[in-house]
Design a protein around this motif. Structure first.
Motif: not given
Lengths: 137, 137
Positions: B81-82, B105-106, B109-110, A116, B102, B36-37, A127, B42, B33, B112, A112, A37, B46
């Motif tokens: 905003g997640l 949606e992320l 993608a995560l 995104w 939102l 969120v990585g 946000a 994550i 990136l 995967w 993905w 990541g 989850g």
């Protein structure tokens, strides 16, 4: 090299039959998730997904990465089996990196995430502004 | 709060019509990136993907996260905003977190990436052993 390294090729806790659990503190999957990541790992895999590339080209294309961080990230990616390193014995030596099938599989998953991030940045930025306004009240 | 914050709601460089470029040093997409990585982001997304959850439950379920890191990551996720944070005025107050559309949606993608990490850990571990043997020669 320690004695018995060959014997440990099959780690008892990471066989193909047992699926990892990223939510468990000691599962190696969690460390793996952290490495893959990483921003630089993602960007380098993305670059190499377009074709093999030399160290100098990667340095130029991945804007802002330091020489040291590039070398270190490439080494980790190679050790994880995600890229290969090929040394051509020219003068000076030419070092080329290429993505492996395992790396390409990971890149497919990462794509993905990249998509995104690239398409939803404005929603996130809005946000953030809304949050900062709420906090400022 | 600085003057004119309202006017900057539409960042000139992050409009919906322009797609970000993670390979560019100054593109906000790259910072996004990186956030969120992050392993903890994550894992928390989850968890919240399974349903809303209280701070104490998240602390217990995400094995190994510190109180400080949990609070900090939740704040960043909320600002992006997640996730949302809901405070119930009980004694003591009860704070519940939930994923936003939102964020979901992320998470899609995560997922995967999580799946890849959980299923391919053994291939990576074998690559590491092979690499260490090569380096030890």
């Amino acid at each position: 090299m320690q004695d018995g390294t060959f014997l440990s090729l099959d780690y008892p806790n990471v066989t193909t039959s047992k699926r990892g659990d990223v939510f468990a503190r000691n599962c190696p999957t969690r460390q793996l998730l952290d490495r893959v990541g990483d921003k630089w790992s993602i960007l380098l895999l993305g670059m190499l997904g377009e074709g093999e590339m030399r160290f100098s080209a990667l340095k130029r294309r991945v804007d802002g990465i330091s020489q040291k961080m590039l070398a270190q990230t490439l080494r980790t990616l190679e050790r994880d089996g995600l890229i290969t390193r090929h040394v051509e014995p020219t003068v000076p030596v030419s070092v080329t990196y290429a993505i492996t099938p395992l790396g390409r599989e990971l890149l497919g998953a990462l794509q993905w995430l990249i998509d995104w991030a690239e398409t939803r940045m404005s929603a996130v930025a809005q946000a953030q502004v809304a949050y900062d306004l709420r906090m400022a009240v």
